[in-house]
Design a protein around this motif. Structure first.
Motif, PDB file in Angstrom:
ATOM      1  N   GLN A 228       0.858  -1.185   0.000  1.00 43.87           N
ATOM      2  CA  GLN A 228       0.000   0.000   0.000  1.00 43.87           C
ATOM      3  C   GLN A 228       0.896   1.237   0.000  1.00 43.87           C
ATOM      4  O   GLN A 228       1.796   1.353   0.844  1.00 43.87           O
ATOM      5  CB  GLN A 228      -0.914   0.012   1.223  1.00 43.87           C
ATOM      6  N   VAL A 229       0.678   2.152  -0.964  1.00 42.74           N
ATOM      7  CA  VAL A 229       1.480   3.364  -1.102  1.00 42.74           C
ATOM      8  C   VAL A 229       0.592   4.571  -0.828  1.00 42.74           C
ATOM      9  O   VAL A 229      -0.545   4.644  -1.313  1.00 42.74           O
ATOM     10  CB  VAL A 229       2.108   3.459  -2.503  1.00 42.74           C
ATOM     11  N   TYR A 230       1.121   5.487  -0.046  1.00 42.23           N
ATOM     12  CA  TYR A 230       0.370   6.685   0.316  1.00 42.23           C
ATOM     13  C   TYR A 230       1.235   7.914   0.039  1.00 42.23           C
ATOM     14  O   TYR A 230       2.440   7.903   0.287  1.00 42.23           O
ATOM     15  CB  TYR A 230      -0.026   6.666   1.797  1.00 42.23           C
ATOM     16  N   ALA A 231       0.596   8.958  -0.482  1.00 43.79           N
ATOM     17  CA  ALA A 231       1.230  10.271  -0.607  1.00 43.79           C
ATOM     18  C   ALA A 231       0.583  11.178   0.424  1.00 43.79           C
ATOM     19  O   ALA A 231      -0.636  11.403   0.408  1.00 43.79           O
ATOM     20  CB  ALA A 231       1.033  10.833  -2.010  1.00 43.79           C
ATOM     21  N   ILE A 232       1.361  11.683   1.354  1.00 47.31           N
ATOM     22  CA  ILE A 232       0.822  12.457   2.465  1.00 47.31           C
ATOM     23  C   ILE A 232       1.546  13.792   2.543  1.00 47.31           C
ATOM     24  O   ILE A 232       2.748  13.888   2.322  1.00 47.31           O
ATOM     25  CB  ILE A 232       0.966  11.675   3.801  1.00 47.31           C
ATOM     26  N   HIS A 233       0.789  14.860   2.802  1.00 48.32           N
ATOM     27  CA  HIS A 233       1.389  16.191   2.913  1.00 48.32           C
ATOM     28  C   HIS A 233       1.303  16.673   4.345  1.00 48.32           C
ATOM     29  O   HIS A 233       0.572  16.111   5.182  1.00 48.32           O
ATOM     30  CB  HIS A 233       0.721  17.187   1.961  1.00 48.32           C
ATOM     31  N   ASN A 234       2.065  17.694   4.635  1.00 54.70           N
ATOM     32  CA  ASN A 234       2.122  18.202   5.993  1.00 54.70           C
ATOM     33  C   ASN A 234       0.752  18.658   6.470  1.00 54.70           C
ATOM     34  O   ASN A 234      -0.007  19.283   5.750  1.00 54.70           O
ATOM     35  CB  ASN A 234       3.137  19.343   6.108  1.00 54.70           C
TER      36      ASN A 234
ATOM     37  N   GLY B 228     -15.638 -12.713  15.308  1.00 55.72           N
ATOM     38  CA  GLY B 228     -16.680 -13.505  14.660  1.00 55.72           C
ATOM     39  C   GLY B 228     -16.145 -14.634  13.808  1.00 55.72           C
ATOM     40  O   GLY B 228     -16.770 -15.009  12.810  1.00 55.72           O
ATOM     41  N   GLY B 229     -15.004 -15.192  14.192  1.00 56.99           N
ATOM     42  CA  GLY B 229     -14.423 -16.281  13.418  1.00 56.99           C
ATOM     43  C   GLY B 229     -13.588 -15.838  12.239  1.00 56.99           C
ATOM     44  O   GLY B 229     -13.055 -16.680  11.508  1.00 56.99           O
ATOM     45  N   TYR B 230     -13.427 -14.520  12.042  1.00 54.17           N
ATOM     46  CA  TYR B 230     -12.613 -13.990  10.952  1.00 54.17           C
ATOM     47  C   TYR B 230     -11.443 -13.209  11.550  1.00 54.17           C
ATOM     48  O   TYR B 230     -11.526 -12.687  12.670  1.00 54.17           O
ATOM     49  CB  TYR B 230     -13.440 -13.084  10.039  1.00 54.17           C
ATOM     50  N   TYR B 231     -10.380 -13.101  10.767  1.00 51.67           N
ATOM     51  CA  TYR B 231      -9.166 -12.466  11.249  1.00 51.67           C
ATOM     52  C   TYR B 231      -8.873 -11.218  10.430  1.00 51.67           C
ATOM     53  O   TYR B 231      -9.049 -11.197   9.207  1.00 51.67           O
ATOM     54  CB  TYR B 231      -7.987 -13.438  11.167  1.00 51.67           C
ATOM     55  N   TYR B 232      -8.415 -10.177  11.145  1.00 54.15           N
ATOM     56  CA  TYR B 232      -8.169  -8.891  10.519  1.00 54.15           C
ATOM     57  C   TYR B 232      -6.835  -8.330  11.007  1.00 54.15           C
ATOM     58  O   TYR B 232      -6.464  -8.489  12.184  1.00 54.15           O
ATOM     59  CB  TYR B 232      -9.271  -7.881  10.860  1.00 54.15           C
ATOM     60  N   LEU B 233      -6.142  -7.636  10.075  1.00 54.37           N
ATOM     61  CA  LEU B 233      -4.990  -6.839  10.458  1.00 54.37           C
ATOM     62  C   LEU B 233      -5.521  -5.490  10.916  1.00 54.37           C
ATOM     63  O   LEU B 233      -6.323  -4.856  10.224  1.00 54.37           O
ATOM     64  CB  LEU B 233      -4.040  -6.665   9.270  1.00 54.37           C
ATOM     65  N   THR B 234      -5.088  -5.052  12.090  1.00 53.86           N
ATOM     66  CA  THR B 234      -5.628  -3.821  12.655  1.00 53.86           C
ATOM     67  C   THR B 234      -5.342  -2.626  11.753  1.00 53.86           C
ATOM     68  O   THR B 234      -4.354  -2.589  11.027  1.00 53.86           O
ATOM     69  CB  THR B 234      -5.033  -3.567  14.041  1.00 53.86           C
ATOM     70  N   GLY B 235      -6.216  -1.657  11.832  1.00 55.80           N
ATOM     71  CA  GLY B 235      -6.032  -0.424  11.082  1.00 55.80           C
ATOM     72  C   GLY B 235      -4.966   0.451  11.709  1.00 55.80           C
ATOM     73  O   GLY B 235      -4.433   0.175  12.788  1.00 55.80           O
ATOM     74  N   ALA B 236      -4.624   1.544  11.005  1.00 54.15           N
ATOM     75  CA  ALA B 236      -3.580   2.439  11.485  1.00 54.15           C
ATOM     76  C   ALA B 236      -3.872   3.849  10.979  1.00 54.15           C
ATOM     77  O   ALA B 236      -4.799   4.078  10.196  1.00 54.15           O
ATOM     78  CB  ALA B 236      -2.210   1.960  11.026  1.00 54.15           C
ATOM     79  N   THR B 237      -3.053   4.781  11.419  1.00 58.27           N
ATOM     80  CA  THR B 237      -3.205   6.178  11.021  1.00 58.27           C
ATOM     81  C   THR B 237      -1.831   6.749  10.681  1.00 58.27           C
ATOM     82  O   THR B 237      -0.859   6.496  11.389  1.00 58.27           O
ATOM     83  CB  THR B 237      -3.841   6.995  12.159  1.00 58.27           C
ATOM     84  N   LEU B 238      -1.802   7.518   9.588  1.00 64.30           N
ATOM     85  CA  LEU B 238      -0.601   8.262   9.206  1.00 64.30           C
ATOM     86  C   LEU B 238      -0.840   9.741   9.456  1.00 64.30           C
ATOM     87  O   LEU B 238      -1.889  10.284   9.085  1.00 64.30           O
ATOM     88  CB  LEU B 238      -0.281   8.042   7.730  1.00 64.30           C
ATOM     89  N   THR B 239       0.121  10.390  10.093  1.00 59.84           N
ATOM     90  CA  THR B 239       0.062  11.846  10.266  1.00 59.84           C
ATOM     91  C   THR B 239       1.389  12.446   9.823  1.00 59.84           C
ATOM     92  O   THR B 239       2.426  11.771   9.851  1.00 59.84           O
ATOM     93  CB  THR B 239      -0.221  12.240  11.726  1.00 59.84           C
ATOM     94  N   TYR B 240       1.312  13.726   9.414  1.00 60.38           N
ATOM     95  CA  TYR B 240       2.516  14.433   8.969  1.00 60.38           C
ATOM     96  C   TYR B 240       2.504  15.788   9.657  1.00 60.38           C
ATOM     97  O   TYR B 240       1.688  16.655   9.363  1.00 60.38           O
ATOM     98  CB  TYR B 240       2.502  14.577   7.452  1.00 60.38           C
ATOM     99  N   ASN B 241       3.414  15.934  10.633  1.00 61.91           N
ATOM    100  CA  ASN B 241       3.475  17.187  11.363  1.00 61.91           C
ATOM    101  C   ASN B 241       4.930  17.640  11.443  1.00 61.91           C
ATOM    102  O   ASN B 241       5.787  17.156  10.696  1.00 61.91           O
ATOM    103  CB  ASN B 241       2.851  17.043  12.755  1.00 61.91           C
ATOM    104  N   THR B 242       5.202  18.539  12.323  1.00 60.52           N
ATOM    105  CA  THR B 242       6.556  19.090  12.415  1.00 60.52           C
ATOM    106  C   THR B 242       7.591  18.034  12.789  1.00 60.52           C
ATOM    107  O   THR B 242       8.785  18.217  12.547  1.00 60.52           O
ATOM    108  CB  THR B 242       6.583  20.213  13.456  1.00 60.52           C
ATOM    109  N   ALA B 243       7.148  16.915  13.400  1.00 62.15           N
ATOM    110  CA  ALA B 243       8.071  15.842  13.763  1.00 62.15           C
ATOM    111  C   ALA B 243       8.305  14.884  12.614  1.00 62.15           C
ATOM    112  O   ALA B 243       9.103  13.970  12.727  1.00 62.15           O
ATOM    113  CB  ALA B 243       7.535  15.075  14.974  1.00 62.15           C
TER     114      ALA B 243
END
Length: 618
Positions: free
Chosen positions: A221-227, A265-280
């Motif tokens: 998965q490729v993401y383009a993220i801006h500040n 419910g008997g199914y398996y999932y990879l947990t979600g996540a969040t991308l942030t772009y700040n001064t750090a």
């Protein structure tokens, strides 16, 4: 990929200017820290929002706030998923269901003065939109990326108060073949406030190495993220891809563990996540609020593992519970004592060692002390057949487990080894009855008690070996020490000597010894006595009829031989003699005997008289 450049350049009083340079930026992302003196913003349009202009001297960017509601016009799918392997089962549907918000939602007011370009004739609405795009030479699906940073700078001048749409793609080869890459996308916008805009954009790639029954499947998965932007990555369903039901997906402990695998419910999932772009810089917010800073590419390995479960059963197949059936939670069962990855196995020695360890733990928890008599006797195969363990060669193997949705379960047979009687003792009896002449009876009872001894299971009572017979030699049948192994003479009815009685003869003089076994029958022997006859002295040589010495044919005291009535001489029969001799002793005085005695006396007298009368004739 094709790069679309839908913008005009302005330079030296031209309408559009683009400054495009290849620069090696600093390795730390989010390097630009542009601060506006006054950045109060007002939402004016759906495409972009302009900030309030500040003093012309200010040229730094400030962090942005994301509304997460604007869908830029012409935006491509910003959550692409592609697979570099092609197994039959490809869990792509969950990885392709996110739209990346790439449109600027809160622009940066970099200055309130005129454009940094050469002064135009009219300054109204002639402001710059500067977009700095940072990327690396190459991104790898294993999470690696080259250290060669590149920067693409796009400068747009607002013409007649409008910036046109921007869609920029990285050069071919930057990302692995087949990986879907979103463009750096900025929608067309009309600045409504006098201010320049400055954007910092970077690429991030997340790869998932998913184990399959035939190998691996890479999902990138490729993401383009801006500040100032926030991107939410949704959960992704993980399918088994042909792996048996006993195995479940989990994040490998050998790699990055920003995410987790959860079951629902008997199914398996990879947990979600969040991308942030700040001064750090770019921050990856994974499961349980874990974060990874300045991340541009990473890979997570999802493997399938089977939990190992141990269930202890008695020899009848029932799950053992030392606390009793009323406490089912205390049954001797242990879940997930180990994990085995798909394609791997556990050694039989390791399986047996774990089984013994957890059995000892259970016994100790019940009895407060280890008891070596609790042992693993064998195991039940998936068909329920019991396999005894007599040596390490008999240990259960990896394929002897019962596979199910809860993992691989080993059904182990346990025993509580004991030694003692495995059946009721048997007693064999011989009764000797002596019938005395006076009518009394004297009994002698001889008993031999036998029992079978063997190892047995104290839980079910089942024999654990071939029983052997033993004989009771002591007085305590419940004590194993009072029983001995059968040897010659220790399990016999002993010989019996019949007592002797004067004048009587017993029917048996003795009863012989007899070896007894479990098939011997009880016996009763009666002994009787018979009175003896009186002893008779026989005539000695040289003695007469009456026991006197003299010739055998000698006459009696009268000198006259006994004669019968016919004038014949007779001799007393032995019966007569015996009768005559016996009469005084036995008291047998019959009338016939008296008459015979008297007749004999008369005949003697007549003989003497005749001899006297004949004498003068000489």
């Amino acid at each position: 990929m094709t790069a679309k450049k839908q913008f005009k350049l302005y330079k030296q009083k031209k309408q559009w200017v683009i400054g495009c340079s290849t620069l090696l930026l600093s390795l730390t992302l989010g390097a630009v820290d542009v601060q506006a003196a006054d950045n109060s913003t007002t939402e004016k349009t759906d495409d972009a929002q302009l900030a309030t202009a500040n003093s012309p001297e200010t040229s730094t960017a400030v962090p942005l706030r994301s509304t997460g509601t604007t869908e830029p016009q012409g935006q491509t799918n910003a959550n692409p998923v592609t697979s570099q392997a092609t197994p039959s089962a490809v869990p792509q549907q969950a990885a392709n269901n996110t739209t990346q918000a790439t449109a600027p939602v809160t622009p940066v007011a970099s200055s309130t003065g005129p454009s940094s370009s050469d002064s135009p004739a009219n300054w109204d609405y002639n402001y710059e939109r500067i977009i700095n795009i940072t990327y690396q030479d190459h991104y790898d699906t294993n999470g690696g990326a080259s250290s060669n940073y590149h920067c693409e700078k796009i400068i747009q001048m607002a013409e007649n108060g409008r910036w046109e749409e921007v869609n920029w793609y990285p050069p071919k080869g930057t990302f692995p073949p087949g990986v879907k890459v979103p463009p750096v996308h900025f929608a067309a916008a009309s600045p409504t406030e006098a201010a320049n805009q400055r954007w910092e954009v970077s690429y991030v790639m997340r790869s998932i190495d998913l184990q399959t029954a035939t190998g691996h499947q890479i999902i990138s998965q490729v993401y383009a993220i801006h500040n100032g932007q926030t991107i939410d990555i949704p959960e992704m369903e993980i399918q088994d891809s042909g792996i048996p039901v006993a195995y479940h997906p989990r994040i490998s402990p050998l790699g990055i563990q920003n995410d987790k695998v959860i079951e629902r419910g008997g199914y398996y999932y990879l947990t979600g996540a969040t991308l942030t772009y700040n001064t750090a810089g770019i921050i990856y917010h994974g499961a349980n609020l874990s974060t990874a800073a300045n991340i541009v590419s990473f890979s997570e390995l999802v493997i399938f593992s089977a939990p190992i479960n141990l269930v202890y059963q008695d020899l009848s197949g029932k799950v053992y519970n030392a606390y009793g059936d009323q406490y089912p939670a205390y049954a001797a069962s242990y879940q997930n004592v180990a994990q085995v990855d798909y394609g791997q196995t556990l050694s039989v020695n390791q399986l047996y060692a774990d089984a013994q360890k957890y059995l000892n733990r259970y016994v100790t928890s019940v009895f407060d002390d280890p008891d070596s008599n609790y042992q693993i006797y064998g195991y039940f195969d998936p068909a329920g057949k019991l396999h005894p363990i007599q040596s390490p060669a008999d240990y259960p193997g990896f394929t002897d487990a019962q596979a199910g949705s809860d993992g691989l379960t080993y059904q182990l047979a346990i025993i509580y080894r004991r030694y003692g009687k495995v059946d009721a003792p048997v007693t064999k009896t011989r009764t000797i009855i002596v019938n005395m002449p006076d009518g009394r009876q004297e009994q002698t009872i001889q008993e031999v008690t036998l029992a079978q001894f063997a190892d047995y299971d104290g839980i079910t009572g089942e024999e654990l070996g071939t029983p052997t017979w033993k004989v009771l030699t002591g007085n305590e049948p419940d004590s194993n020490d009072d029983w001995e192994t059968l040897t010659a003479g220790n399990h016999d009815w002993q010989a019996f000597i019949v007592p002797s009685i004067a004048g009587y003869t017993p029917s048996l003089t003795q009863v012989g010894a007899k070896t007894v076994n479990d098939s011997s029958q009880d016996q009763t022997i009666n002994i009787y006595y018979t009175a003896n006859a009186e002893p008779i002295s026989p005539a000695q040589p040289g003695q007469g009829e009456r026991g006197h010495s003299g010739p055998a044919n000698a006459t009696d005291q009268t000198g006259i031989k006994p004669v019968n009535f016919a004038g014949q001489a007779v001799s007393k029969s032995s019966n007569q003699r015996n009768a005559m001799a016996r009469l005084p002793q036995t008291g047998d005085h019959s009338a016939a005997g008296l008459a015979a005695l008297g007749g004999l006396t008369l005949l003697t007298l007549f003989g003497l008289a005749g001899r006297q009368k004949a004498a003068p004739r000489k």
